[in-house]
Scaffold this motif. Structure first.
Motif, PDB file in Angstrom:
ATOM      1  N   VAL A 142       0.917  -1.319  -0.193  1.00  0.00           N
ATOM      2  CA  VAL A 142       0.218   0.042  -0.057  1.00  0.00           C
ATOM      3  C   VAL A 142       0.750   1.326  -0.032  1.00  0.00           C
ATOM      4  CG1 VAL A 142      -2.097  -1.179   0.943  1.00  0.00           C
ATOM      5  CG2 VAL A 142      -0.442  -0.049   2.581  1.00  0.00           C
ATOM      6  N   GLY A 143       2.017   1.152   0.414  1.00  0.00           N
ATOM      7  CA  GLY A 143       2.942   2.424   0.332  1.00  0.00           C
ATOM      8  C   GLY A 143       4.341   2.186   1.052  1.00  0.00           C
ATOM      9  N   ARG A 144       4.891   3.406   1.075  1.00  0.00           N
ATOM     10  CA  ARG A 144       6.206   3.446   1.824  1.00  0.00           C
ATOM     11  C   ARG A 144       6.184   4.467   2.914  1.00  0.00           C
ATOM     12  NH1 ARG A 144      11.475   2.096  -1.909  1.00  0.00           N
ATOM     13  NH2 ARG A 144      10.815   0.336  -2.980  1.00  0.00           N
ATOM     14  N   ASP A 145       6.866   4.133   3.859  1.00  0.00           N
ATOM     15  CA  ASP A 145       6.798   5.241   5.159  1.00  0.00           C
ATOM     16  C   ASP A 145       7.964   6.240   4.785  1.00  0.00           C
ATOM     17  OD1 ASP A 145       9.181   3.811   6.067  1.00  0.00           O
ATOM     18  OD2 ASP A 145       8.140   2.905   7.537  1.00  0.00           O
ATOM     19  N   SER A 146       8.200   7.159   5.690  1.00  0.00           N
ATOM     20  CA  SER A 146       9.235   8.131   5.833  1.00  0.00           C
ATOM     21  C   SER A 146      10.748   7.500   5.713  1.00  0.00           C
ATOM     22  CB  SER A 146       9.131   9.409   6.636  1.00  0.00           C
ATOM     23  OG  SER A 146       9.263   8.874   7.919  1.00  0.00           O
ATOM     24  N   ALA A 147      10.796   6.239   6.310  1.00  0.00           N
ATOM     25  CA  ALA A 147      12.119   5.560   6.466  1.00  0.00           C
ATOM     26  C   ALA A 147      12.421   4.806   5.390  1.00  0.00           C
ATOM     27  CB  ALA A 147      12.120   4.842   7.786  1.00  0.00           C
ATOM     28  N   GLY A 148      11.628   4.752   4.138  1.00  0.00           N
ATOM     29  CA  GLY A 148      11.801   4.042   3.227  1.00  0.00           C
ATOM     30  C   GLY A 148      11.377   2.663   3.092  1.00  0.00           C
TER      31      GLY A 148
ATOM     32  N   ILE B 247      -0.711  10.899   0.036  1.00  0.00           N
ATOM     33  CA  ILE B 247      -0.401  10.513   1.393  1.00  0.00           C
ATOM     34  C   ILE B 247      -1.456   9.523   1.807  1.00  0.00           C
ATOM     35  CG2 ILE B 247       0.580  10.891   3.691  1.00  0.00           C
ATOM     36  CD1 ILE B 247       2.481  11.753   1.556  1.00  0.00           C
ATOM     37  N   ALA B 248      -0.953   8.130   2.113  1.00  0.00           N
ATOM     38  CA  ALA B 248      -2.034   7.446   2.781  1.00  0.00           C
ATOM     39  C   ALA B 248      -1.973   7.266   4.110  1.00  0.00           C
ATOM     40  CB  ALA B 248      -1.886   5.735   1.989  1.00  0.00           C
ATOM     41  N   TYR B 249      -2.893   7.328   4.871  1.00  0.00           N
ATOM     42  CA  TYR B 249      -3.011   7.379   6.419  1.00  0.00           C
ATOM     43  C   TYR B 249      -3.754   5.900   6.749  1.00  0.00           C
ATOM     44  CZ  TYR B 249      -4.392   8.036  11.232  1.00  0.00           C
ATOM     45  OH  TYR B 249      -4.613   8.033  12.419  1.00  0.00           O
ATOM     46  N   VAL B 250      -3.221   5.252   7.477  1.00  0.00           N
ATOM     47  CA  VAL B 250      -3.653   3.933   7.967  1.00  0.00           C
ATOM     48  C   VAL B 250      -4.065   4.149   9.333  1.00  0.00           C
ATOM     49  CG1 VAL B 250      -3.426   1.503   7.830  1.00  0.00           C
ATOM     50  CG2 VAL B 250      -2.256   2.865   6.152  1.00  0.00           C
ATOM     51  N   PRO B 251      -5.310   4.109   9.770  1.00  0.00           N
ATOM     52  CA  PRO B 251      -5.693   4.546  11.250  1.00  0.00           C
ATOM     53  C   PRO B 251      -5.395   3.416  11.907  1.00  0.00           C
ATOM     54  CG  PRO B 251      -7.466   5.078   9.734  1.00  0.00           C
ATOM     55  CD  PRO B 251      -6.571   4.508   8.918  1.00  0.00           C
ATOM     56  N   ARG B 252      -5.475   2.057  11.704  1.00  0.00           N
ATOM     57  CA  ARG B 252      -5.081   1.192  12.360  1.00  0.00           C
ATOM     58  C   ARG B 252      -3.654   1.261  13.145  1.00  0.00           C
ATOM     59  NH1 ARG B 252      -5.448  -4.664  13.005  1.00  0.00           N
ATOM     60  NH2 ARG B 252      -4.052  -4.995  15.069  1.00  0.00           N
ATOM     61  N   TRP B 253      -2.712   1.675  12.374  1.00  0.00           N
ATOM     62  CA  TRP B 253      -1.376   1.825  12.367  1.00  0.00           C
ATOM     63  C   TRP B 253      -0.947   3.036  12.848  1.00  0.00           C
ATOM     64  CZ3 TRP B 253      -0.554  -3.060  13.917  1.00  0.00           C
ATOM     65  CH2 TRP B 253      -1.052  -4.181  13.168  1.00  0.00           C
ATOM     66  N   ASN B 254      -1.796   3.731  12.774  1.00  0.00           N
ATOM     67  CA  ASN B 254      -1.440   5.460  12.872  1.00  0.00           C
ATOM     68  C   ASN B 254      -0.162   5.757  12.183  1.00  0.00           C
ATOM     69  OD1 ASN B 254      -1.665   7.962  13.949  1.00  0.00           O
ATOM     70  ND2 ASN B 254      -0.398   7.406  15.724  1.00  0.00           N
ATOM     71  N   VAL B 255      -0.215   5.229  10.821  1.00  0.00           N
ATOM     72  CA  VAL B 255       0.969   5.394  10.084  1.00  0.00           C
ATOM     73  C   VAL B 255       0.684   6.348   8.831  1.00  0.00           C
ATOM     74  CG1 VAL B 255       0.834   3.293   8.946  1.00  0.00           C
ATOM     75  CG2 VAL B 255       3.013   4.431   8.881  1.00  0.00           C
ATOM     76  N   ALA B 256       1.577   7.310   8.311  1.00  0.00           N
ATOM     77  CA  ALA B 256       1.174   7.785   6.913  1.00  0.00           C
ATOM     78  C   ALA B 256       2.420   7.393   6.029  1.00  0.00           C
ATOM     79  CB  ALA B 256       1.534   9.364   7.122  1.00  0.00           C
TER      80      ALA B 256
ATOM     81  N   THR C 198       3.732   7.129   1.710  1.00  0.00           N
ATOM     82  CA  THR C 198       3.450   7.590   0.379  1.00  0.00           C
ATOM     83  C   THR C 198       2.787   6.431  -0.393  1.00  0.00           C
ATOM     84  OG1 THR C 198       5.553   8.855   0.510  1.00  0.00           O
ATOM     85  CG2 THR C 198       4.869   8.282  -1.740  1.00  0.00           C
ATOM     86  N   ALA C 199       1.548   6.608  -0.522  1.00  0.00           N
ATOM     87  CA  ALA C 199       0.916   5.704  -1.424  1.00  0.00           C
ATOM     88  C   ALA C 199       1.141   5.198  -2.605  1.00  0.00           C
ATOM     89  CB  ALA C 199      -0.744   6.212  -1.186  1.00  0.00           C
TER      90      ALA C 199
END
Length: 895
Positions: free
Chosen positions: A355-361, A511-520, A522-523
Motif C-alpha cells: 500500500v505504500g512506503r513510510d518516511s524511512a523508506g 499520502i495514505a493514512y492507515v488509522p489502524r497503525w497510525n501511520v502515514a 507515500t501511497a
C-alpha cells in the motif's frame, strides 16, 4: 544579467530549439552559433555550426537569453530543484518558483511535488519564464500538512531481542489528521483519460518513463510482472514449432518488457524474501501443529522483515525470528537464508498487497483478508489509483496464485494483466459470487473440521481456500456491503470507497493514512495508462502463436538468400515429399526412417530439411567465399582478429587486446561491443546513449574508448572500432560507431553459426551435416546467457537476436539428432540434444530427442522415465499436439 549566459545542451536539443526555448525565437540560432564558434566544448571538441551539438555541452547564449518562455524538463538522476533553477534560470535560489509552477503536475504513479527537497527521476518539472526570477525570490512554500508518522514503536521500547510491537495507542481522528475524506466517485463514473495510443515518440517515451518510475518503487509489482513475463516467454519457446519463429513483439511493448525485466530482476530478491518468509511461518506452524498466526501487515526494510499480527500468536516465533514481548510482532533479518524448498509450502496469506512506503523508506504490505471490509477513501483520483495498484498486484503477485478478483467496469483496463485471476462483474454478479463463496467456506469448515488458514497450512483441499476480492464502486458499495456483510478472515474481501469507516485514507498529495497503525505512507498508485500498458505487455507475451522465420534484410553476406536464422529462403527450397528426397537434403532418407527412429514429425522434416534443387545449389555456390577463412581464424587461438561470443555467456576475447583489469566497467564495455557486433549499419552516439539509458554521449565515448582498448589494434595499427568521424556514416554527414565485422574483421559466433547453417543447407548430405556439427560446437549455453540485467537493454529493441539464435540452435540440433539416430550414431544424437536443451531448457523438442537416444540405447522404459520426469504425464497434462503425435508414433507413455 551579464552580456552572455550559459545553457547546457539536453538530449534532442538543436541550436534552433535552444534559441526558441531561451530566446523565444528559433530564427536567432545564428547568434548562439556565432558566440560559440571555435570554442572548446566539455568533451574536448571544437564547436562548429556545421556539426551537430552534443548533450552535455555548455553553450554561451546572448545575455537576454533567460526570456519569459515557460517550458518543461524531465528530472534526471542527481537533479534537484536548485540545480534545475541554476541551469534554466541562472539562479539556484529561484528553486521555489519551480516548486510553485510544478505543484499541480501529476507525476508518474499519481504523485505530486509537495516537498521542494524531494524530486524523482522521470518526474516533470515546469520551468517558469526567466522574468519571474528577476523578482524577489519568495520563501519556500510551506508543505501541505501531513499525517504525523511515528515509528511502529519508539526506540526506547525496542531491545536487540525485541522487535517493535504494533502501536497500541489510539489513532487520531481522520479530521485531526487533516486528511481529506470526501466521498470517492466511482471509478466507473469518474472521467478516465484514455490510455495513450499516440504514435508520437515523445508521448510514448513519457508513458514509458512513467511506467518505469512506477516499477522502480513497486517492488512486488515489478517482481510479479517479471515472473509472469518470464513464464509467458518460456511457454512461447515450449510451444514453438520446429522451423518456426517466436511471435515478434511490437517495439513499444518491447520497451515495456525491458522496463519490467530490468526492474523486476532486482525487485525479485525482495519479493522472494517476503514470499519465503511467510511460507516459512506456515511450514513451522505445520510442523508444530499450531495455528497459523493472524497476519495483519508486513513491513519490509533493507535490514529486516517485520510481521504485525492481529492478536498475540499462540506459539512463539519460529527459530530465526525475534518476537516482541507480547508476541504480536515478529522480525526476521534480511541476512537469513530461506531455502527454495519453501516454495512448495502453500502461500498462507495470498491477499497480501503493498500500500505504500513510510518516511524511512520501508515498504508496507497489508493483508486484505485481515480486514475483509476494506474502505479506501479520501481524494477520489488518488484513492482510485491506489485501488488500481492493489488490483494489479493481486494479478501478478506470486503468492496470490488462485486468487479471484472481480472488478467494476471502471477498472476493466486491469483485466488483461491476468484474466485467470481478474474479470469484470456487475454488482449483482459480485454479490452472487460472494454469497456462494461464503456458503462454501462454511460447509468446508464443518466438513473438514478445519478453517481456511488451517487448510492452507496443510494444503488440504487447497483450491477451497483461495481468496475472492471484490472491488465495488461508490454508489454500489454501501448496498453491496450491506448485503454481503464482509468480515475478516472469511476468504471474501470487499474493497469499497465508503468514507464512513475507512481503513485507508488517501490525501490529494498521495499520502495514505492507515488509522489502524497510525501511520502515514507515500501511497502506491497506478494510472489507467500504466495499467493498460502493463496489461498490453502481459497479454502480448501470453500469446503463444509462432510464425514464419523473417528474411534477412541486413547488409550482411546472406541478405537476399537466407532468413535471419541462416536457413534458406523459400525460393531456393524444393518441397520435400515423404518417399522421394533429394540427395542434397540435410536428411536425404525417406521420412519413415526418421519418424520410426527419431522423435520428429513430417512437418518438422519439411521445415528444416527440404530438398534443394541442383539449380538452386549451383546458384548459391559462390555465396560467402570468406567463411572458411573466418572459421580458421575463429578456431586459431593466436589469430589477431577479436572474437565476440554470444552463444552462451557474453565474452570478448582479443589476442592483441589490452589488459582489461584496468577498466572500471568491463561488463558495460563488453555489452557495448556486443551491441555493435549485432548491428550492421552502425549507431550514432545519441542513439546509443538512448538505448543504454545513458544521460550523455560522454558515456558512449568512454565505452568506445574502453572497447578499443579491449579489442586492440589491427596489424596496420588502426582500430577495429574506428573513430566515429571516420566511418561510412560520417561520410554521409552522420557520424556513427561501427564495429568492423566485414571480411577480415571482428568475428562473432552467432554470425558464423548462421553462415554455417546456410552453407549446410546449400550443400546437403554429409558435407552439410559436418557444417551443422561445426555450428553446434560454437554453442556454450543459452544465447546471451545471464544477460537479463541493466547492461543489455538493447536486446529488447527490434529483432530479438537471443530469440532467433535460441530457435536456430534447437532446429539445427534436431536435424543433427535425426541424422545421427537414423545412422545409429547415438552419441552424436545425444550430444546435439544436450546442446539444444542447454540453449532452450523450456522446449520439448530436445527432451524428446534425448528420449529417442535413450530408447535406442537402453529401451523404451528409460525413454519414458525421462519424459515423465521432465514433461509430465500427457494423460493429466496439456501435451502439445506435436508431442502427442510423437508419443503415439513411438508408443511412449501409452499405458
Amino acid at each position: 544579467m551579464t552580456s552572455t549566459d550559459e545553457v547546457t545542451v539536453m538530449r534532442l536539443d538543436s541550436l534552433w530549439s535552444i534559441a526558441e526555448r531561451v530566446l523565444g525565437d528559433g530564427e536567432r540560432w545564428g547568434e548562439i552559433a556565432d558566440l560559440n564558434e571555435g570554442q572548446e566544448m566539455s568533451d574536448g571538441t571544437r564547436f562548429s555550426a556545421a556539426a551537430p551539438i552534443q548533450p552535455g555541452w555548455v553553450l554561451r547564449v546572448p545575455g537576454e537569453a533567460r526570456s519569459n518562455v515557460p517550458h518543461e524538463v524531465t528530472v534526471r538522476p542527481g537533479d534537484s530543484l536548485s540545480s534545475l533553477a541554476h541551469e534554466h534560470l541562472g539562479d539556484a535560489q529561484a528553486y521555489p518558483l519551480l516548486a510553485e509552477a510544478t505543484a499541480g503536475v501529476i507525476q508518474p504513479g499519481g504523485a505530486r511535488l509537495t516537498d521542494p527537497d524531494l524530486i524523482q527521476p522521470g518526474w516533470t518539472v515546469r520551468i517558469p519564464g526567466a522574468d519571474a526570477a528577476e523578482v524577489a525570490v519568495p520563501a519556500p512554500p510551506t508543505p501541505a500538512p501531513r499525517v504525523p508518522h511515528p515509528d511502529v514503536a519508539g526506540p526506547e521500547e525496542q531491545t536487540s531481542q525485541q522487535p517493535a510491537p504494533a502501536p497500541q495507542t489510539e489513532a487520531p481522528s481522520v479530521e485531526a489528521a487533516k486528511v481529506q475524506t470526501t466521498e470517492v466517485d466511482s471509478p466507473q463514473d469518474e472521467p478516465q483519460e484514455a490510455a495513450s495510443t499516440s504514435d508520437d515518440p515523445a508521448e510514448q517515451r513519457t508513458d514509458l518513463l512513467a511506467l518505469r518510475a512506477l516499477l522502480a518503487t513497486a517492488t512486488c509489482l515489478a517482481a510479479g510482472a517479471f515472473v509472469m513475463v518470464v513464464r509467458n516467454r518460456r511457454r512461447q519457446f515450449k510451444q514453438r514449432g520446429i522451423g518456426r519463429a517466436i511471435a515478434p513483439t511490437p517495439p513499444v511493448v518491447g520497451e515495456r518488457e525491458e522496463s519490467v525485466v530490468l526492474e523486476g530482476v532486482e525487485a525479485q530478491v525482495d519479493a522472494e524474501f517476503v514470499d519465503r518468509a511467510l511460507r516459512h511461518i506456515a511450514a513451522v506452524s505445520h510442523a508444530r501443529g499450531t495455528a497459523l498466526p493472524l497476519l495483519a501487515a508486513v513491513i519490509l526494510s533493507a535490514e529486516e522483515l517485520t510481521v504485525l499480527l492481529d492478536e498475540p500468536a499462540s506459539a512463539p516465533a519460529p527459530e530465526g525470528w525475534i518476537g516482541s514481548v507480547d508476541n504480536t510482532s515478529w522480525a526476521l533479518s534480511r541476512e537469513t537464508y530461506l531455502d527454495e524448498s519453501l516454495d512448495s509450502q502453500p502461500a498462507p496469506y495470498p491477499a497480501l498487497v503493498t500500500v505504500g512506503r513510510d518516511s524511512a523508506g520501508r515498504t508496507w504490505l497489508l493483508d486484505l483478508e485481515a480486514l475483509g471490509d476494506v474502505g479506501v477513501s479520501g481524494d477520489s483520483a488518488q484513492a482510485a489509483a491506489l485501488v488500481r495498484f492493489v488490483v494489479a498486484e493481486l494479478a501478478v503477485n506470486a503468492w496470490a496464485e488462485g486468487t479471484e478478483v472481480l472488478v467494476s467496469e471502471g477498472l476493466s483496463e486491469t483485466v488483461q494483466m491476468n484474466p485467470a485471476r481478474l474479470r469484470t462483474a456487475t454488482p449483482e454478479q459480485a454479490a452472487a459470487r460472494v454469497r456462494a463463496v461464503t456458503h462454501d467456506i462454511e460447509e468446508a469448515t464443518v466438513a473438514l473440521q478445519a478453517d481456511v488458514l488451517a487448510r492452507r497450512v496443510t494444503g488440504q483441499v487447497l483450491d477451497s481456500t483461495h481468496p475472492l476480492v471484490v472491488v465495488v464502486s461508490a454508489e454500489t458499495g454501501e448496498e453491496l456491503r450491506s448485503r454481503l456483510s464482509p468480515v475478516a478472515r472469511s476468504r471474501a474481501v470487499v474493497i469499497h470507497h465508503d468514507p464512513t469507516a475507512p481503513q485507508i485514507v488517501v490525501s490529494e498529495d498521495g499520502i495514505a493514512y492507515v488509522p489502524r497503525w497510525n501511520v502515514a505512507l507515500t501511497a502506491m498508485a497506478m494510472t489507467a495508462d500504466q495499467a493498460e500498458a502493463m496489461a498490453d505487455l502481459l497479454s502480448v507475451t501470453r500469446m503463444c502463436s509462432d510464425g514464419p522465420v523473417p528474411d534477412d534484410t541486413s547488409d550482411g553476406v546472406l541478405a537476399g538468400y537466407a532468413k535471419v536464422d541462416g536457413s534458406l529462403l523459400d525460393e531456393f527450397r524444393t518441397e520435400r515429399t515423404g518417399d522421394t528426397i533429394s540427395a542434397a537434403s540435410l536428411l536425404p532418407d525417406v521420412d519413415e526412417t526418421y519418424l520410426s527412429r527419431a522423435a520428429t514429425t513430417t512437418e518438422d522434416l519439411a521445415e528444416v530439411a527440404p530438398s534443394v534443387s541442383a539449380e538452386a545449389a549451383e546458384a548459391l555456390e559462390e555465396i560467402d567465399p570468406d567463411l572458411a577463412a573466418d572459421l580458421a581464424a575463429w578456431f586459431d587461438p593466436d589469430a589477431h582478429r577479436p572474437k565476440v561470443r554470444l552463444l552462451g555467456p557474453v565474452m570478448v576475447t582479443a589476442a592483441q587486446g589490452g589488459d582489461t583489469s584496468s577498466l572500471s566497467n568491463l561488463a558495460g564495455t563488453t555489452s557495448f561491443i556486443a551491441f555493435l557486433a549485432c548491428r550492421d549499419r552502425g549507431v550514432t552516439g545519441e542513439a546509443a546513449a538512448a538505448v543504454f539509458g545513458w544521460q550523455t554521449q560522454r558515456t558512449v565515448q568512454n565505452r568506445a574508448t574502453d572497447a578499443r582498448h579491449v579489442l586492440g589494434h589491427r596489424p596496420d595499427g588502426s582500430d577495429w572500432l574506428p573513430d566515429a568521424s571516420k566511418t561510412e556514416g560520417a561520410r554521409r554527414g552522420n557520424p556513427t560507431y561501427e564495429l568492423d565485422c566485414g571480411p577480415g574483421g571482428v568475428l562473432v559466433d552467432a554470425d558464423l553459426f548462421r553462415r554455417l547453417r546456410f552453407r549446410a543447407m546449400k550443400r546437403g548430405g554429409q558435407a552439410g551435416q559436418d557444417d551443422l556439427l561445426l555450428a553446434l560446437s560454437l554453442v556454450d549455453g543459452a544465447p546471451f546467457e545471464s544477460a537479463t540485467d541493466r547492461r543489455y537493454p538493447w536486446l529488447f529493441r527490434g529483432q530479438r537476436l537471443d530469440d532467433v539464435m535460441t530457435c536456430a540452435i534447437e532446429d539445427v540440433a534436431h536435424i543433427v539428432a535425426n541424422h545421427a539416430l537414423a545412422g545409429g550414431d547415438i552419441d552424436t544424437a545425444r550430444w546435439a540434444a544436450e546442446i539444444a536443451r542447454e540453449a532452450n531448457p523450456h522446449g520439448e523438442a530436445s527432451w524428446l530427442d534425448l528420449a529417442a537416444t535413450l530408447d535406442a540405447s537402453q529401451g523404451a522404459k528409460a525413454a519414458e522415465a525421462l519424459l515423465r520426469e521432465h514433461l509430465g504425464d500427457p494423460a493429466v497434462g496439456d501435451a502439445l499436439p506435436r508431442t502427442e503425435g510423437i508419443l503415439d508414433r513411438r508408443a511412449w507413455l501409452a499405458s
